[in-house]
Structure formats: C-alpha cells, structure tokens
Design a protein around this motif. Structure first.
Motif, PDB file in Angstrom:
ATOM      1  N   UNK A  78       0.770  -1.268   0.044  1.00  0.00           N
ATOM      2  CA  UNK A  78       0.013   0.224   0.319  1.00  0.00           C
ATOM      3  C   UNK A  78       0.495   1.321  -0.316  1.00  0.00           C
ATOM      4  N   UNK A  79       2.638   1.114   0.523  1.00  0.00           N
ATOM      5  CA  UNK A  79       3.076   1.946   0.696  1.00  0.00           C
ATOM      6  C   UNK A  79       2.670   2.857  -1.361  1.00  0.00           C
ATOM      7  N   UNK A  80       2.730   2.802  -1.423  1.00  0.00           N
ATOM      8  CA  UNK A  80       3.055   2.873  -3.174  1.00  0.00           C
ATOM      9  C   UNK A  80       1.759   4.402  -3.384  1.00  0.00           C
ATOM     10  N   UNK A  81       0.484   4.005  -2.490  1.00  0.00           N
ATOM     11  CA  UNK A  81      -0.774   5.225  -2.807  1.00  0.00           C
ATOM     12  C   UNK A  81      -0.272   6.410  -2.120  1.00  0.00           C
ATOM     13  N   UNK A  82      -0.692   6.781  -3.119  1.00  0.00           N
ATOM     14  CA  UNK A  82      -1.677   8.418  -2.792  1.00  0.00           C
ATOM     15  C   UNK A  82      -2.173   9.122  -2.607  1.00  0.00           C
ATOM     16  N   UNK A  83      -1.909  10.800  -2.825  1.00  0.00           N
ATOM     17  CA  UNK A  83      -3.801  11.328  -3.443  1.00  0.00           C
ATOM     18  C   UNK A  83      -3.014  12.681  -3.402  1.00  0.00           C
ATOM     19  N   UNK A  84      -3.646  13.389  -4.440  1.00  0.00           N
ATOM     20  CA  UNK A  84      -3.879  14.705  -3.889  1.00  0.00           C
ATOM     21  C   UNK A  84      -4.383  15.866  -4.498  1.00  0.00           C
ATOM     22  N   UNK A  85      -5.032  16.939  -4.115  1.00  0.00           N
ATOM     23  CA  UNK A  85      -5.822  18.250  -4.213  1.00  0.00           C
ATOM     24  C   UNK A  85      -4.795  19.524  -4.869  1.00  0.00           C
ATOM     25  N   UNK A  86      -5.865  20.043  -5.308  1.00  0.00           N
ATOM     26  CA  UNK A  86      -5.598  21.440  -6.258  1.00  0.00           C
ATOM     27  C   UNK A  86      -6.817  22.159  -6.427  1.00  0.00           C
ATOM     28  N   UNK A  87      -6.203  23.760  -5.963  1.00  0.00           N
ATOM     29  CA  UNK A  87      -7.323  24.684  -5.782  1.00  0.00           C
ATOM     30  C   UNK A  87      -6.211  26.063  -6.889  1.00  0.00           C
ATOM     31  N   UNK A  88      -7.878  27.949  -7.129  1.00  0.00           N
ATOM     32  CA  UNK A  88      -6.478  28.478  -7.111  1.00  0.00           C
ATOM     33  C   UNK A  88      -6.967  28.950  -8.456  1.00  0.00           C
ATOM     34  N   UNK A  89      -6.190  29.680  -9.269  1.00  0.00           N
ATOM     35  CA  UNK A  89      -6.555  29.885 -10.603  1.00  0.00           C
ATOM     36  C   UNK A  89      -6.005  28.542 -11.595  1.00  0.00           C
ATOM     37  N   UNK A  90      -6.984  28.759 -12.677  1.00  0.00           N
ATOM     38  CA  UNK A  90      -7.345  27.031 -13.375  1.00  0.00           C
ATOM     39  C   UNK A  90      -7.460  26.139 -13.486  1.00  0.00           C
ATOM     40  N   UNK A  91      -8.213  26.030 -11.829  1.00  0.00           N
ATOM     41  CA  UNK A  91      -8.649  25.031 -11.275  1.00  0.00           C
ATOM     42  C   UNK A  91     -10.657  24.668 -11.488  1.00  0.00           C
ATOM     43  N   UNK A  92     -10.677  23.878 -12.057  1.00  0.00           N
ATOM     44  CA  UNK A  92     -12.162  23.329 -12.094  1.00  0.00           C
ATOM     45  C   UNK A  92     -12.370  22.501 -11.182  1.00  0.00           C
ATOM     46  N   UNK A  93     -13.412  23.249 -10.522  1.00  0.00           N
ATOM     47  CA  UNK A  93     -14.034  22.747  -9.178  1.00  0.00           C
ATOM     48  C   UNK A  93     -14.665  21.602  -8.638  1.00  0.00           C
ATOM     49  N   UNK A  94     -14.226  20.655  -9.176  1.00  0.00           N
ATOM     50  CA  UNK A  94     -14.575  19.273  -9.254  1.00  0.00           C
ATOM     51  C   UNK A  94     -14.846  18.228  -7.827  1.00  0.00           C
ATOM     52  N   UNK A  95     -14.413  18.947  -6.740  1.00  0.00           N
ATOM     53  CA  UNK A  95     -14.825  18.462  -5.573  1.00  0.00           C
ATOM     54  C   UNK A  95     -13.786  17.038  -5.302  1.00  0.00           C
ATOM     55  N   UNK A  96     -14.482  16.168  -4.557  1.00  0.00           N
ATOM     56  CA  UNK A  96     -13.906  15.450  -4.883  1.00  0.00           C
ATOM     57  C   UNK A  96     -14.389  14.555  -6.059  1.00  0.00           C
ATOM     58  N   UNK A  97     -13.140  14.258  -6.347  1.00  0.00           N
ATOM     59  CA  UNK A  97     -13.385  13.702  -8.193  1.00  0.00           C
ATOM     60  C   UNK A  97     -13.553  12.251  -7.703  1.00  0.00           C
ATOM     61  N   UNK A  98     -14.855  11.576  -7.691  1.00  0.00           N
ATOM     62  CA  UNK A  98     -15.177  10.031  -7.749  1.00  0.00           C
ATOM     63  C   UNK A  98     -15.101   9.106  -9.498  1.00  0.00           C
ATOM     64  N   UNK A  99     -14.652   9.857 -10.816  1.00  0.00           N
ATOM     65  CA  UNK A  99     -14.435   8.609 -10.865  1.00  0.00           C
ATOM     66  C   UNK A  99     -12.947   8.285 -11.046  1.00  0.00           C
ATOM     67  N   UNK A 100     -13.458   7.298 -11.982  1.00  0.00           N
ATOM     68  CA  UNK A 100     -12.235   5.926 -12.139  1.00  0.00           C
ATOM     69  C   UNK A 100     -11.150   6.354 -12.740  1.00  0.00           C
ATOM     70  N   UNK A 101     -10.124   6.263 -12.250  1.00  0.00           N
ATOM     71  CA  UNK A 101      -8.858   6.977 -12.898  1.00  0.00           C
ATOM     72  C   UNK A 101      -8.168   6.595 -12.414  1.00  0.00           C
TER      73      UNK A 101
END
Length: 355
Positions: A307-330
């Motif tokens: 599991x230690x290869x598993x991470x996350x990321x977040x973005x906010x601010x200019x040019x960032x679409x307000x998608x919220x918690x992204x729930x699509x498979x990716x």
C-alpha cells in the motif's frame, strides 16, 4: 531558405510562442507533507489504530474527542476541516481508492527522495534509490521557472527535511532552498525572519539534526511569502512521516490537523492579497503512502510494505476546475502531477538530466 533552416525557424517560433503565452502575473505554490496516507485524508481517523494501546500513547480518549465520528464524512472533516470544507467546494481532491480514483507513485522504491524527485521533476529516475543520494542530476520544475523572465529570482523552497537542497539541487538551480536547520544570513535583515531562525537553531531537535519541526518551516515560509512575494514557492512539511515512524498515532493525527490548518492560512492569505488573488494555483500532495492491509505496517513504507505506493493530491486556485472530491475511476501517477500543473499554467516544462 533551406529545409533545415525552415525547421529550425519553426521550432524557434513555436518556443517563442509558448513562452509568450506565460502570464507574467501567474503564481504557483506546491505544498507537500511527508507520508500522509490517503486513508486518513478520505476516511479520517483509523479506528483500529486509535484503539491500539501501542499507538495512542495511553490517551485514546483525546483522540476520540477530537477526531472520531461514526460517519466517515464527518470524521474526515473533523481531521481536515479546510480540505473537506472550503477546498472540496472550490478545488479538487483526488485519490479515494474506494471509488476507483487511483493516484500512485511510479518509482519502484516508495520512499522519500525518489518520491520528491518524481514529483518535482515529472519523471522517474531509477538511479535515485536512496535518501542519501547525491544532488539530483535531473532538473526540476522550480529550477525551470527560475530561468524564465517572468519568474527569475522570484522562486524559493522551504522544507523541514535537510535533503531538499540535494533533491532540488540548490547549487545548480540557483534559488534559495531553506531546509532543516539551514541558516540564511541574507534573510536576517527581516527581524521576524531572524527571530524565527534563532528560535529554530536553539530549539530542541526532536527528530535529530536532519529534520526540524514543521512549525518553524511554516512560519519561515509564511514570512517569506508575505515579505518577498515569490511567484513560485515550494513548502514541505515532515511531521506526518516522523510521528508515523515513531508509531505515535495521536501525534500523527495532530500533525495532519496542523497541516490542514496551515494550508488554510496560506490559502486565506493568497485570497486576501491582490497580487495573488485569482492568479495563484496550489498543488498539495505527498511523497509516498504507508502500510494499511497489515495494520502494524502503517508506521512504515518502502517497496516491501503493501500500500505504500498509494498517494493522493489536491488542487485549488487559478485555472483549477471546482470538481470537488473526484469520484471517477482513473489512474494518475506522481510523475504526472507537476506536468498537470505546468499544463494548466501553459508552461512547457520538461526535465533534463545534467551530469
């Protein structure tokens, strides 16, 4: 004009066009915290760890009073109120694996230097296989920005861990990398910065000589942001990893909570300052994950720890679409994140290896 010269001319025109599109007013802040699991980000406090006497240091009641709720959505907001309050409304958060939204490191090692190098250079260099690795031969995103007229001498980095001067190759990159217990006399003309530096140098070295406490790095970075007004800033916190390695789950959770509060402070200042408001993009992430399937492995990471290869990321601010918690498979990799940021800013970054 010969065919060869035509090709060269078109390349030069294309490069000039790309650089011309770079908005001289845009700003970028990348923030990392070391080894913060996606499990806490998306699920909040882990009940099995909180109940284990080995990990809560004899005060499980305090953990539950501060961070527990039977509802997972309430629980994660208690731990990270800014993430699950304002950021989720105005930005986007990726990496909830229970929804099939996967973010992983691409390097095969699953620990810090390879992870930060992958993030900041946008590529995997398998030769980087140690936290003691020499100064990074691969150019990084901030180094590239510092070469652009719009960003020149407006770039800086702050990190709790003293390896960042190697990870970012400070000598070659040409911008200040204030990490660990570094002393930068050039900054001491600011009395506030000098005071923070003096407090840091005289503080108890909880994690030894290689890593300072996050509070000093945060206050240094905030003071620098307010007074020097950099256009590109990198901040790296480390206590989430240090307390996890110690098996101190209560302290780990408090470090996560502080991290969330410090991001809020940075964001609130950005939104209140006319030089930054509407012009600044924030990328927030981590360098690696931690164990989870075998609960006693949450303290550790590396290629032998599931599991230690598993991470996350977040973005906010200019040019960032307000998608919220992204729930699509990716499936997104750590090496993609800085390129994602560069693409949003229309900056044609590509790392180069310089021996």
């Amino acid at each position: 004009m010969t065919q060869l010269w035509k090709i060269a001319f078109l390349i030069m025109v294309g490069l000039s066009s790309s650089l011309a599109q770079i908005n001289s007013d845009q700003r970028v802040i990348v923030i990392t915290t070391d080894g913060l699991r996606w499990q806490e980000v998306f699920k909040g406090m882990d009940l099995s760890l909180a109940q284990n006497k080995l990990y809560h240091r004899g005060d499980s009641l305090a953990i539950f009073n501060h961070f527990w709720d039977n509802d997972e959505w309430v629980r994660r907001k208690k731990l990270m109120p800014f993430f699950w309050g304002e950021l989720v409304q105005k930005g986007q958060i990726h990496g909830n694996r229970t929804l099939g939204n996967l973010v992983d490191v691409a390097n095969p090692y699953w620990f810090s230097y390879p992870g930060y190098s992958e993030l900041l250079t946008g590529q995997v260099d398998t030769a980087i296989n140690s936290n003691e690795y020499r100064p990074n031969p691969n150019t990084n995103f901030f180094e590239y920005l510092n070469q652009l007229p719009a960003f020149k001498n407006r770039v800086a980095a702050f990190g709790a861990w003293d390896a960042f001067d190697r990870i970012l190759n400070e000598k070659r990159a040409g911008f200040p990398v204030i990490n660990g217990y570094d002393v930068y006399p050039d900054l001491h003309s600011d009395p506030q910065m000098k005071l923070i530096s003096n407090m840091l140098s005289q503080s108890y070295r909880v994690f030894g000589d290689v890593e300072s406490q996050d509070v000093f790095i945060h206050f240094q970075a905030m003071q620098y942001l307010k007074t020097k007004k950099p256009k590109a800033l990198y901040i790296s916190y480390g206590e989430t990893d240090e307390f996890a390695h110690e098996g101190a789950y209560q302290h780990y959770l408090q470090a996560v909570h502080h991290f969330d509060a410090w991001i809020k402070e940075i964001w609130d200042w950005v939104e209140s300052n006319p030089e930054y408001k509407g012009k600044t993009t924030l990328l927030i992430t981590t360098d690696h994950g931690r164990g989870d399937i075998q609960k006693d492995q949450w303290k550790s990471h590396g290629k032998k720890v599931q599991d230690s290869h598993e991470i996350w990321f977040a973005m906010i601010g200019a040019k960032v679409d307000p998608m919220g918690e992204v729930k699509q498979s990716a499936q997104i990799y750590q090496k993609d994140l800085i390129q994602l940021l560069a693409n949003k800013l229309k900056i044609p970054f590509k790392s180069q290896r310089i021996e």
